[in-house]
Design an enzyme around this catalytic site. Structure first.
Site, PDB file in Angstrom:
ATOM      1  N   SER A 148       0.804  -1.228   0.000  1.00  0.00           N
ATOM      2  CA  SER A 148       0.000   0.000   0.000  1.00  0.00           C
ATOM      3  C   SER A 148       0.835   1.275   0.000  1.00  0.00           C
ATOM      4  O   SER A 148       0.323   2.332  -0.340  1.00  0.00           O
ATOM      5  CB  SER A 148      -0.955   0.021   1.191  1.00  0.00           C
ATOM      6  OG  SER A 148      -0.241   0.144   2.403  1.00  0.00           O
ATOM      7  N   ASP A 203      -8.356   6.082   4.000  1.00  0.00           N
ATOM      8  CA  ASP A 203      -8.443   4.908   4.885  1.00  0.00           C
ATOM      9  C   ASP A 203      -9.723   4.825   5.710  1.00  0.00           C
ATOM     10  O   ASP A 203      -9.815   3.980   6.596  1.00  0.00           O
ATOM     11  CB  ASP A 203      -7.250   4.910   5.854  1.00  0.00           C
ATOM     12  CG  ASP A 203      -5.942   4.614   5.162  1.00  0.00           C
ATOM     13  OD1 ASP A 203      -5.962   4.068   4.042  1.00  0.00           O
ATOM     14  OD2 ASP A 203      -4.896   4.929   5.748  1.00  0.00           O
ATOM     15  N   HIS A 242       0.743   4.436   6.829  1.00  0.00           N
ATOM     16  CA  HIS A 242       0.189   5.228   5.729  1.00  0.00           C
ATOM     17  C   HIS A 242       0.552   6.703   5.899  1.00  0.00           C
ATOM     18  O   HIS A 242       1.020   7.117   6.957  1.00  0.00           O
ATOM     19  CB  HIS A 242      -1.324   5.066   5.640  1.00  0.00           C
ATOM     20  CG  HIS A 242      -1.748   3.792   4.975  1.00  0.00           C
ATOM     21  ND1 HIS A 242      -3.050   3.396   4.906  1.00  0.00           N
ATOM     22  CD2 HIS A 242      -1.038   2.824   4.339  1.00  0.00           C
ATOM     23  CE1 HIS A 242      -3.145   2.243   4.273  1.00  0.00           C
ATOM     24  NE2 HIS A 242      -1.925   1.872   3.927  1.00  0.00           N
TER      25      HIS A 242
END
Length: 180
Positions: free
Chosen positions: A57, A123, A96
């Site tokens: 990701s 998210d 992230h």
């Protein structure tokens, strides 16, 4: 005879005193490592010093298997920073980038919205049901450095536990059978 046979013979010839000495040495090594780990946690302000990137990701910035070093300061979190956070009800932390920051006027507290660099959307679907933002208590730390690919050792041992047991057993035998 072979390495295994020599190791078994070596273990058989160890006296109780030698065995206790080796056990104490191993205990001191483990205790020293834990003390150093806890001291570094105090210095960095983060509950975890390092995390392994487990998915794709964050590509192309971080690859699966990279190790990230974390630090958590009192400075406000800003858009663009890479953070590691926990979601309520989930055990595995997520790495992230912060894409949006919402500062509450009445308290000055900051809520953040995150997104994986390689993901098409933010998210919010990963967060707990009804949760739209991450609060400060969700954030474990900020990424301040990384080692590429070193985390593959952790990934392999997690995905194939037999390798972990073989490695631990081998190291234990080496410590016990050393003649120091």
């Amino acid at each position: 005879m072979g390495l295994v046979g020599e190791t078994v013979d070596s273990i058989k010839s160890i006296q109780i005193r030698q065995l206790l000495t080796q056990a104490i040495r191993l205990g001191m090594i483990v205790t020293s490592a834990l003390i150093i780990w806890k001291a570094l946690i105090c210095v960095t302000g983060s509950d975890s010093l390092v995390v392994v990137v487990l998915s794709e990701s964050m590509e192309p910035g971080f690859q699966r298997g990279d190790i990230l070093f974390l630090h958590m300061s009192k400075d406000p979190i800003r858009a663009g920073e890479i953070v590691v956070f926990n979601i309520d009800g989930r055990d595995i932390p997520i790495v992230h980038r912060v894409i949006m920051v919402h500062e509450r006027e009445n308290t000055g507290e900051v809520d953040v919205l995150t997104k994986g660099d390689n993901n098409p959307e933010d998210d919010r679907l990963l967060y707990a049901k009804g949760q739209l933002w991450l609060n400060r208590h969700h954030i474990m730390g900020r990424a301040v450095g990384f080692l590429p690919y070193v985390g593959w050792v952790t990934i392999i041992m997690t995905e194939k536990p037999i390798i972990k047991y073989i490695l631990i057993g081998t190291l234990g035998l080496l410590v016990i059978s050393s003649k120091d």
